[in-house]
Design a protein around this motif. Sequence first.
Motif, PDB file in Angstrom:
ATOM      1  N   ARG A  49     -18.644 -23.321  21.653  1.00  0.00           N
ATOM      2  CA  ARG A  49     -18.438 -23.444  23.099  1.00  0.00           C
ATOM      3  C   ARG A  49     -19.748 -23.082  23.803  1.00  0.00           C
ATOM      4  N   ASP A  50     -20.250 -23.993  24.620  1.00  0.00           N
ATOM      5  CA  ASP A  50     -21.462 -23.739  25.416  1.00  0.00           C
ATOM      6  C   ASP A  50     -22.629 -23.238  24.562  1.00  0.00           C
ATOM      7  N   GLY A  51     -22.831 -23.845  23.400  1.00  0.00           N
ATOM      8  CA  GLY A  51     -23.945 -23.472  22.542  1.00  0.00           C
ATOM      9  C   GLY A  51     -23.775 -22.156  21.810  1.00  0.00           C
ATOM     10  N   ARG A  52     -22.546 -21.665  21.765  1.00  0.00           N
ATOM     11  CA  ARG A  52     -22.258 -20.406  21.071  1.00  0.00           C
ATOM     12  C   ARG A  52     -21.073 -20.611  20.132  1.00  0.00           C
ATOM     13  N   VAL A  53     -20.924 -19.684  19.181  1.00  0.00           N
ATOM     14  CA  VAL A  53     -19.823 -19.734  18.224  1.00  0.00           C
ATOM     15  C   VAL A  53     -19.025 -18.438  18.342  1.00  0.00           C
ATOM     16  N   LEU A  54     -17.733 -18.525  18.095  1.00  0.00           N
ATOM     17  CA  LEU A  54     -16.868 -17.355  18.187  1.00  0.00           C
ATOM     18  C   LEU A  54     -16.949 -16.520  16.912  1.00  0.00           C
TER      19      LEU A  54
ATOM     20  N   ASP B 261      -3.770  -8.459  15.952  1.00  0.00           N
ATOM     21  CA  ASP B 261      -3.729  -7.307  15.053  1.00  0.00           C
ATOM     22  C   ASP B 261      -4.896  -7.240  14.077  1.00  0.00           C
ATOM     23  N   SER B 262      -5.514  -8.373  13.765  1.00  0.00           N
ATOM     24  CA  SER B 262      -6.558  -8.419  12.739  1.00  0.00           C
ATOM     25  C   SER B 262      -7.960  -8.137  13.261  1.00  0.00           C
ATOM     26  N   HIS B 263      -8.135  -8.210  14.589  1.00  0.00           N
ATOM     27  CA  HIS B 263      -9.466  -8.063  15.173  1.00  0.00           C
ATOM     28  C   HIS B 263      -9.408  -7.139  16.390  1.00  0.00           C
ATOM     29  N   ASP B 264     -10.488  -6.371  16.578  1.00  0.00           N
ATOM     30  CA  ASP B 264     -10.546  -5.508  17.765  1.00  0.00           C
ATOM     31  C   ASP B 264     -11.560  -5.991  18.787  1.00  0.00           C
ATOM     32  N   ALA B 265     -12.322  -7.048  18.451  1.00  0.00           N
ATOM     33  CA  ALA B 265     -13.296  -7.594  19.401  1.00  0.00           C
ATOM     34  C   ALA B 265     -13.596  -9.036  19.030  1.00  0.00           C
ATOM     35  N   LEU B 266     -13.859  -9.816  20.057  1.00  0.00           N
ATOM     36  CA  LEU B 266     -14.317 -11.193  19.900  1.00  0.00           C
ATOM     37  C   LEU B 266     -15.611 -11.325  20.674  1.00  0.00           C
ATOM     38  N   ARG B 267     -16.514 -12.144  20.161  1.00  0.00           N
ATOM     39  CA  ARG B 267     -17.796 -12.329  20.848  1.00  0.00           C
ATOM     40  C   ARG B 267     -18.281 -13.757  20.630  1.00  0.00           C
ATOM     41  N   TRP B 268     -18.741 -14.377  21.712  1.00  0.00           N
ATOM     42  CA  TRP B 268     -19.388 -15.683  21.620  1.00  0.00           C
ATOM     43  C   TRP B 268     -20.876 -15.426  21.421  1.00  0.00           C
ATOM     44  N   VAL B 269     -21.435 -15.927  20.321  1.00  0.00           N
ATOM     45  CA  VAL B 269     -22.839 -15.662  20.008  1.00  0.00           C
ATOM     46  C   VAL B 269     -23.619 -16.956  19.835  1.00  0.00           C
ATOM     47  N   GLY B 270     -24.844 -16.928  20.333  1.00  0.00           N
ATOM     48  CA  GLY B 270     -25.744 -18.064  20.183  1.00  0.00           C
ATOM     49  C   GLY B 270     -26.517 -17.978  18.878  1.00  0.00           C
ATOM     50  N   PRO B 271     -27.278 -19.023  18.557  1.00  0.00           N
ATOM     51  CA  PRO B 271     -27.992 -19.054  17.284  1.00  0.00           C
ATOM     52  C   PRO B 271     -28.950 -17.880  17.101  1.00  0.00           C
ATOM     53  N   GLU B 272     -29.561 -17.421  18.181  1.00  0.00           N
ATOM     54  CA  GLU B 272     -30.519 -16.319  18.091  1.00  0.00           C
ATOM     55  C   GLU B 272     -29.831 -14.961  17.905  1.00  0.00           C
ATOM     56  N   GLN B 273     -28.521 -14.893  18.109  1.00  0.00           N
ATOM     57  CA  GLN B 273     -27.778 -13.635  17.988  1.00  0.00           C
ATOM     58  C   GLN B 273     -27.017 -13.510  16.666  1.00  0.00           C
ATOM     59  N   LEU B 274     -26.940 -14.582  15.897  1.00  0.00           N
ATOM     60  CA  LEU B 274     -26.134 -14.579  14.671  1.00  0.00           C
ATOM     61  C   LEU B 274     -26.550 -13.475  13.708  1.00  0.00           C
ATOM     62  N   ASP B 275     -27.829 -13.319  13.502  1.00  0.00           N
ATOM     63  CA  ASP B 275     -28.298 -12.344  12.515  1.00  0.00           C
ATOM     64  C   ASP B 275     -28.130 -10.904  12.977  1.00  0.00           C
ATOM     65  N   GLY B 276     -27.823 -10.695  14.253  1.00  0.00           N
ATOM     66  CA  GLY B 276     -27.669  -9.342  14.776  1.00  0.00           C
ATOM     67  C   GLY B 276     -26.311  -8.714  14.534  1.00  0.00           C
ATOM     68  N   LEU B 277     -25.365  -9.476  14.009  1.00  0.00           N
ATOM     69  CA  LEU B 277     -24.031  -8.940  13.726  1.00  0.00           C
ATOM     70  C   LEU B 277     -23.922  -8.560  12.254  1.00  0.00           C
ATOM     71  N   ASP B 278     -23.081  -7.586  11.972  1.00  0.00           N
ATOM     72  CA  ASP B 278     -22.829  -7.129  10.605  1.00  0.00           C
ATOM     73  C   ASP B 278     -21.682  -7.971  10.032  1.00  0.00           C
ATOM     74  N   TRP B 279     -22.023  -9.104   9.430  1.00  0.00           N
ATOM     75  CA  TRP B 279     -21.062 -10.087   8.941  1.00  0.00           C
ATOM     76  C   TRP B 279     -20.514  -9.708   7.563  1.00  0.00           C
ATOM     77  N   LEU B 280     -19.314 -10.191   7.276  1.00  0.00           N
ATOM     78  CA  LEU B 280     -18.833 -10.192   5.898  1.00  0.00           C
ATOM     79  C   LEU B 280     -19.839 -10.996   5.072  1.00  0.00           C
ATOM     80  N   PRO B 281     -20.084 -10.616   3.822  1.00  0.00           N
ATOM     81  CA  PRO B 281     -21.109 -11.311   3.029  1.00  0.00           C
ATOM     82  C   PRO B 281     -20.931 -12.829   2.937  1.00  0.00           C
ATOM     83  N   SER B 282     -19.714 -13.304   2.708  1.00  0.00           N
ATOM     84  CA  SER B 282     -19.510 -14.752   2.588  1.00  0.00           C
ATOM     85  C   SER B 282     -19.790 -15.458   3.907  1.00  0.00           C
ATOM     86  N   ASP B 283     -19.410 -14.854   5.020  1.00  0.00           N
ATOM     87  CA  ASP B 283     -19.668 -15.447   6.327  1.00  0.00           C
ATOM     88  C   ASP B 283     -21.171 -15.439   6.609  1.00  0.00           C
TER      89      ASP B 283
END
Length: 136
Positions: free
Chosen positions: A14-19, A96-118
Motif C-alpha cells: 500500500r502506497d509503496g509500503r508493505v505490512l 491475538d497473534s500480533h501486538d503491532a502492525l507497521r507499514w514499512v517502505g523498502p528503506e525500513q525493511l532491514d530495521g525490523l527484527d524479522w523472523l529468520p525465514s521472513d
Amino acid sequence: MPGRTTVVGAVMLRDGRVLAARRSTPPVGLWEFPGGKVEPGEQPPDALVRELREELGLAVTVGAEVGDHERPWPISERLELRLFLVDASGDPAPGDSHDALRWVGPEQLDGLDWLPSDRDALPLVRDQLVTSVLRD
C-alpha cells in the motif's frame, strides 16, 4: 516439500509500503508477514484468506506467489514459508497473534527484527515494493 507444513504469509502493498506484523506469541517481538499455517486439505491461498480474516479482520484477494513455490523459505525442519501478494479492503487491526502492525517502505525493511525465514524473503519483497512504486 514433503513432510513439511506450509505457512503462508501476506505481502500486502500500500502506497509503496508493505505490512509487517509484530508477534505477541512465541517468538514474541519478532516481525513477520502476517498469515499462518495451511490446514490439511486446504490450499495455500485459501489458508491466507482465512488467516487474515481471523488475525487482522480483513477481507483479502490473494494474487501471485512471491518467489518459487518449489523452493519455499525454510522455517524449521517441519515448517516452510510461502508468500503471496494480497489486496485488502479496509484497514488491518492486530488480533491475538500480533501486538503491532507497521507499514514499512523498502528503506525500513532491514530495521525490523524479522523472523529468520521472513528476513530471507526481504530481497524479493523489496523488489515487489520497488515495482509497485514504479507502476503507481
